[in-house]
Design a protein around this motif. Structure first.
Motif, PDB file in Angstrom:
ATOM      1  N   GLU A  84       0.905  -1.105   0.088  1.00 20.22           N
ATOM      2  CA  GLU A  84       0.044   0.158   0.186  1.00 20.22           C
ATOM      3  C   GLU A  84       0.963   1.239   0.081  1.00 20.22           C
ATOM      4  O   GLU A  84       2.096   1.243   0.076  1.00 20.22           O
ATOM      5  CB  GLU A  84      -0.870  -0.032   1.132  1.00 20.22           C
ATOM      6  CG  GLU A  84      -0.204  -0.159   2.600  1.00 20.22           C
ATOM      7  CD  GLU A  84      -0.115   1.502   3.138  1.00 20.22           C
ATOM      8  OE1 GLU A  84      -1.332   2.323   2.908  1.00 20.22           O
ATOM      9  OE2 GLU A  84       0.902   1.764   3.676  1.00 20.22           O
ATOM     10  N   GLY A  85       0.324   2.395  -0.182  1.00 18.60           N
ATOM     11  CA  GLY A  85       1.095   3.631  -0.296  1.00 18.60           C
ATOM     12  C   GLY A  85       1.264   4.477   0.772  1.00 18.60           C
ATOM     13  O   GLY A  85       2.073   5.265   0.694  1.00 18.60           O
ATOM     14  N   THR A  86       0.607   4.673   1.700  1.00 20.26           N
ATOM     15  CA  THR A  86       0.446   5.505   2.742  1.00 20.26           C
ATOM     16  C   THR A  86       1.526   5.366   3.641  1.00 20.26           C
ATOM     17  O   THR A  86       2.434   6.460   3.714  1.00 20.26           O
ATOM     18  CB  THR A  86      -0.939   5.392   3.703  1.00 20.26           C
ATOM     19  OG1 THR A  86      -1.998   5.422   3.013  1.00 20.26           O
ATOM     20  CG2 THR A  86      -0.641   6.489   4.907  1.00 20.26           C
ATOM     21  N   MET A 112       0.978  -1.663  -6.701  1.00 19.22           N
ATOM     22  CA  MET A 112       1.112  -2.239  -4.951  1.00 19.22           C
ATOM     23  C   MET A 112       1.063  -3.673  -5.348  1.00 19.22           C
ATOM     24  O   MET A 112       0.665  -4.171  -6.560  1.00 19.22           O
ATOM     25  CB  MET A 112      -0.107  -1.660  -4.417  1.00 19.22           C
ATOM     26  CG  MET A 112      -0.298  -0.293  -4.257  1.00 19.22           C
ATOM     27  SD  MET A 112       1.116   0.780  -3.737  1.00 19.22           S
ATOM     28  CE  MET A 112       0.582   2.369  -4.046  1.00 19.22           C
ATOM     29  N   PHE A 113       1.443  -4.506  -4.460  1.00 23.45           N
ATOM     30  CA  PHE A 113       1.551  -5.805  -4.485  1.00 23.45           C
ATOM     31  C   PHE A 113       1.085  -6.590  -3.012  1.00 23.45           C
ATOM     32  O   PHE A 113       1.535  -6.234  -2.079  1.00 23.45           O
ATOM     33  CB  PHE A 113       3.050  -6.288  -4.791  1.00 23.45           C
ATOM     34  CG  PHE A 113       3.635  -5.577  -5.727  1.00 23.45           C
ATOM     35  CD1 PHE A 113       3.740  -6.114  -7.017  1.00 23.45           C
ATOM     36  CD2 PHE A 113       4.452  -4.467  -5.926  1.00 23.45           C
ATOM     37  CE1 PHE A 113       4.265  -5.584  -8.295  1.00 23.45           C
ATOM     38  CE2 PHE A 113       4.765  -3.724  -6.987  1.00 23.45           C
ATOM     39  CZ  PHE A 113       4.811  -4.377  -8.056  1.00 23.45           C
ATOM     40  N   ARG A 114       0.413  -7.689  -3.357  1.00 17.55           N
ATOM     41  CA  ARG A 114      -0.185  -8.438  -2.171  1.00 17.55           C
ATOM     42  C   ARG A 114      -0.508  -9.795  -2.950  1.00 17.55           C
ATOM     43  O   ARG A 114      -0.954 -10.136  -3.837  1.00 17.55           O
ATOM     44  CB  ARG A 114      -1.520  -7.865  -1.598  1.00 17.55           C
ATOM     45  CG  ARG A 114      -1.292  -6.368  -1.007  1.00 17.55           C
ATOM     46  CD  ARG A 114      -2.599  -6.045  -0.312  1.00 17.55           C
ATOM     47  NE  ARG A 114      -2.630  -4.831   0.130  1.00 17.55           N
ATOM     48  CZ  ARG A 114      -3.580  -4.127   0.496  1.00 17.55           C
ATOM     49  NH1 ARG A 114      -4.806  -4.870   0.788  1.00 17.55           N
ATOM     50  NH2 ARG A 114      -3.580  -2.910   0.969  1.00 17.55           N
ATOM     51  N   HIS A 115       0.275 -10.862  -2.145  1.00 13.83           N
ATOM     52  CA  HIS A 115      -0.170 -12.095  -2.402  1.00 13.83           C
ATOM     53  C   HIS A 115      -1.516 -12.775  -2.169  1.00 13.83           C
ATOM     54  O   HIS A 115      -1.635 -13.268  -0.883  1.00 13.83           O
ATOM     55  CB  HIS A 115       1.082 -13.088  -1.633  1.00 13.83           C
ATOM     56  CG  HIS A 115       1.060 -14.439  -2.399  1.00 13.83           C
ATOM     57  ND1 HIS A 115       0.219 -15.724  -2.233  1.00 13.83           N
ATOM     58  CD2 HIS A 115       2.199 -14.784  -3.274  1.00 13.83           C
ATOM     59  CE1 HIS A 115       0.710 -16.674  -2.995  1.00 13.83           C
ATOM     60  NE2 HIS A 115       1.757 -16.228  -3.755  1.00 13.83           N
ATOM     61  N   GLU A 116      -2.433 -12.602  -3.198  1.00 11.48           N
ATOM     62  CA  GLU A 116      -3.804 -12.990  -2.864  1.00 11.48           C
ATOM     63  C   GLU A 116      -4.331 -14.019  -4.064  1.00 11.48           C
ATOM     64  O   GLU A 116      -3.656 -14.030  -4.567  1.00 11.48           O
ATOM     65  CB  GLU A 116      -4.607 -11.671  -2.710  1.00 11.48           C
ATOM     66  CG  GLU A 116      -4.065 -10.488  -1.606  1.00 11.48           C
ATOM     67  CD  GLU A 116      -5.414  -9.429  -1.703  1.00 11.48           C
ATOM     68  OE1 GLU A 116      -6.143  -9.432  -0.825  1.00 11.48           O
ATOM     69  OE2 GLU A 116      -5.181  -8.538  -2.440  1.00 11.48           O
ATOM     70  N   GLN A 125      -0.386  -7.847  -8.230  1.00  8.00           N
ATOM     71  CA  GLN A 125      -0.149  -6.864  -8.762  1.00  8.00           C
ATOM     72  C   GLN A 125      -1.344  -5.805  -9.261  1.00  8.00           C
ATOM     73  O   GLN A 125      -2.017  -6.022 -10.020  1.00  8.00           O
ATOM     74  CB  GLN A 125       0.948  -6.624  -9.955  1.00  8.00           C
ATOM     75  CG  GLN A 125       1.260  -5.189 -10.179  1.00  8.00           C
ATOM     76  CD  GLN A 125       2.446  -4.958 -11.293  1.00  8.00           C
ATOM     77  OE1 GLN A 125       3.566  -5.539 -10.993  1.00  8.00           O
ATOM     78  NE2 GLN A 125       2.140  -4.272 -12.318  1.00  8.00           N
ATOM     79  N   PHE A 126      -1.689  -4.591  -8.325  1.00 13.46           N
ATOM     80  CA  PHE A 126      -2.763  -3.762  -8.606  1.00 13.46           C
ATOM     81  C   PHE A 126      -2.127  -2.495  -8.520  1.00 13.46           C
ATOM     82  O   PHE A 126      -1.112  -2.188  -8.124  1.00 13.46           O
ATOM     83  CB  PHE A 126      -3.719  -4.114  -7.743  1.00 13.46           C
ATOM     84  CG  PHE A 126      -3.672  -4.006  -6.233  1.00 13.46           C
ATOM     85  CD1 PHE A 126      -3.840  -2.699  -5.521  1.00 13.46           C
ATOM     86  CD2 PHE A 126      -2.827  -5.022  -5.605  1.00 13.46           C
ATOM     87  CE1 PHE A 126      -3.609  -2.747  -4.285  1.00 13.46           C
ATOM     88  CE2 PHE A 126      -2.457  -4.676  -4.077  1.00 13.46           C
ATOM     89  CZ  PHE A 126      -2.840  -3.526  -3.536  1.00 13.46           C
ATOM     90  N   HIS A 127      -2.868  -1.500  -8.948  1.00 11.96           N
ATOM     91  CA  HIS A 127      -2.803  -0.017  -9.068  1.00 11.96           C
ATOM     92  C   HIS A 127      -3.504   0.861  -8.219  1.00 11.96           C
ATOM     93  O   HIS A 127      -4.828   0.668  -8.327  1.00 11.96           O
ATOM     94  CB  HIS A 127      -2.772   0.263 -10.599  1.00 11.96           C
ATOM     95  CG  HIS A 127      -1.702  -0.317 -11.244  1.00 11.96           C
ATOM     96  ND1 HIS A 127      -1.923  -1.402 -11.934  1.00 11.96           N
ATOM     97  CD2 HIS A 127      -0.582   0.237 -11.771  1.00 11.96           C
ATOM     98  CE1 HIS A 127      -0.762  -1.911 -12.616  1.00 11.96           C
ATOM     99  NE2 HIS A 127       0.076  -0.814 -12.772  1.00 11.96           N
ATOM    100  N   GLN A 128      -2.847   1.759  -7.661  1.00 15.35           N
ATOM    101  CA  GLN A 128      -3.629   2.788  -6.877  1.00 15.35           C
ATOM    102  C   GLN A 128      -3.234   4.084  -7.173  1.00 15.35           C
ATOM    103  O   GLN A 128      -2.453   4.413  -7.389  1.00 15.35           O
ATOM    104  CB  GLN A 128      -3.523   2.410  -5.209  1.00 15.35           C
ATOM    105  CG  GLN A 128      -4.093   1.260  -4.704  1.00 15.35           C
ATOM    106  CD  GLN A 128      -3.777   0.925  -3.235  1.00 15.35           C
ATOM    107  OE1 GLN A 128      -2.895   1.890  -2.750  1.00 15.35           O
ATOM    108  NE2 GLN A 128      -4.684   0.427  -2.554  1.00 15.35           N
ATOM    109  N   PHE A 305      -6.658   8.753   1.791  1.00 11.97           N
ATOM    110  CA  PHE A 305      -7.435   7.635   1.117  1.00 11.97           C
ATOM    111  C   PHE A 305      -6.602   7.249  -0.135  1.00 11.97           C
ATOM    112  O   PHE A 305      -5.859   7.827  -0.565  1.00 11.97           O
ATOM    113  CB  PHE A 305      -8.848   8.197   0.657  1.00 11.97           C
ATOM    114  CG  PHE A 305      -8.806   9.314  -0.372  1.00 11.97           C
ATOM    115  CD1 PHE A 305      -8.764   8.803  -1.741  1.00 11.97           C
ATOM    116  CD2 PHE A 305      -9.038  10.629  -0.085  1.00 11.97           C
ATOM    117  CE1 PHE A 305      -8.944   9.915  -2.593  1.00 11.97           C
ATOM    118  CE2 PHE A 305      -8.883  11.368  -0.975  1.00 11.97           C
ATOM    119  CZ  PHE A 305      -8.945  11.303  -2.297  1.00 11.97           C
ATOM    120  N   ALA A 306      -7.132   5.960  -0.659  1.00 15.23           N
ATOM    121  CA  ALA A 306      -6.586   5.411  -1.861  1.00 15.23           C
ATOM    122  C   ALA A 306      -7.938   4.740  -2.498  1.00 15.23           C
ATOM    123  O   ALA A 306      -8.596   4.390  -2.123  1.00 15.23           O
ATOM    124  CB  ALA A 306      -5.652   4.281  -1.517  1.00 15.23           C
TER     125      ALA A 306
END
Length: 419
Positions: A84-86, A112-116, A125-128, A305-306
């Motif tokens: 996440e970016g915060t 951003m990266f999360r192993h889901e 890999q998703f973008h925010q 917020f994101a």
């Protein structure tokens, strides 16, 4: 024969056919944030693992199960692809002393990266796009963040996006509530699933966010955090509601809205839709007044917020949104020795006038070049043969409207195409 290498599961290519939608969204967001006085910050994709352990919380799902972490082979440092970016934004603000002279309105975008488990709207890999306001203590900044997101939905033409808000109160209020919640759920241990039992003593507020149908009755009857709120938090939340009503932004108070990150306090909010199935949250955030000090900086209030880019784009597509086409103004054909030499210079001169020009490469007959010009989506074909090259001129043929082919010099051509 070796197997063809594929992209990592849950990490997707963004293909040229999707570029127009992404560019439309990114351009809209940049203009929108500029109108509110936010400036962009760019942080590294890789950070120290400790940054996220200290900020997000050691017993959260993200830290326990979802982070991509590894050891640096050169110095043994534990590193993590940002989930996440915060935290990264706050780390940069502290490191570069950005709060020394004035509060900061910042924004960022990126992967951003999360192993889901990959599914629609939920990728590894998703973008925010993230927005952070640091150094602002009052509910007016909470209200600004909500009001400005409401404006973005209008700019994008999105409907069926609803606002839910809640307050988590002060850290002291949460501690009191946490104790009552643990006692309550201990009395219903036979109904709790394994995930809830694991969270019971480490992060009991997250149980309230469970989607397990078998637990909904006890969750609904659980103690409400509002009963433990201190007077300051209650006043902050009431003032926020008054500001949203005055701004004409409808909302629903959701007492089960707790957010998944430990650093939140006071105001939390989510924008949700019913059009994306289980992944219905498209934007979320709130206040995190203790995070700056928690990471190692001097205590200062903050909120942000994101928004999930893939989810918002999916919502646009679900509403049959068609972005403005990214088509060139002209496609330049050339045939003949003199024409070939002139074409590259002529294309540059037209670009000097602000036009987008695709220069044909690879040779071919006039007929085959015209087919490629038509397929490019360009409004006009700019044609150079040896006759035109000798005269220092070009011929222009409309491709999308009726009209005669015209011959003119490059200055006239630039004016004609610009019209």
């Amino acid at each position: 024969m070796s197997k063809t290498i594929q992209a990592v599961r849950g990490m997707n290519d963004i293909l040229p056919a999707d570029a127009a939608l992404w560019e439309f969204f990114e351009d809209t967001v940049a203009d929108w944030l500029r109108a509110y006085g936010y400036t962009q910050i760019r942080t590294p994709i890789v950070e120290s693992t400790d940054l996220f352990v200290r900020s997000i919380g050691e017993v959260t799902d993200i830290v326990e199960k979802e982070m991509y972490s590894f050891e640096d082979r050169l110095n043994g440092e534990q590193l993590t692809l940002r989930p996440e970016g915060t935290a990264s934004c706050v780390r940069a603000v502290i490191q570069h002393n950005l709060l020394y002279n004035a509060p900061q309105r910042l924004w960022y975008k990126g992967p951003m990266f999360r192993h889901e488990r990959p599914q629609k709207g939920r990728y590894r890999q998703f973008h925010q796009v993230g927005v952070e306001a640091l150094g602002f203590a009052g509910p007016d900044m909470d209200a600004e963040h909500i009001v400005m997101t409401a404006r973005l939905w209008k700019l994008l033409g999105l409907d069926d996006v609803a606002l839910e808000i809640n307050t988590l109160g002060s850290l002291e209020a949460r501690a009191r509530y946490r104790s009552r919640l643990i006692s309550y759920f201990e009395g219903h241990a036979d109904v709790l699933d394994e995930d809830a039992k694991r969270r019971l003593h480490s992060n009991p507020l997250r149980i309230l966010d469970s989607k397990n149908p078998a637990m909904q009755a006890i969750i609904e009857a659980a103690p409400k955090l509002a009963e433990d709120l201190d007077e300051e938090s209650r006043k902050h939340f009431e003032e926020l509601q008054e500001m949203l009503i005055a701004a004409g932004v409808p909302f629903r108070i959701n007492p089960r809205l707790v957010r998944g990150l430990d650093y939140y306090n006071a105001t939390v909010f989510e924008w949700v839709t019913t059009r994306l199935g289980a992944q219905g949250t498209v934007c979320a955030g709130g206040r995190y007044d203790s995070l700056i000090e928690q990471i190692g900086g001097k205590s200062a209030p903050a909120c942000g917020f994101a928004m999930g880019v893939e989810r918002l784009l999916a919502l646009l597509q679900e509403q049959s949104f068609v972005p403005p086409a990214l088509m060139p103004d002209a496609y330049m054909l050339h045939l003949g020795e003199q024409a070939d030499r002139m074409a590259i210079l002529a294309a540059e001169q037209l670009r000097d006038s602000g036009l987008s020009v695709v220069l044909h490469c690879g040779g071919g007959s006039f007929k085959s070049q015209m087919k490629k010009a038509d397929a490019s989506g360009a409004r006009y074909a700019v044609i150079i043969g040896d006759d035109e090259a000798t005269a220092g001129e070009v011929s222009i043929k409309p491709l999308r409207t009726s009209g005669e082919q015209s011959r003119m010099n490059l200055v006239q051509a630039a004016e004609y195409l610009a019209e």
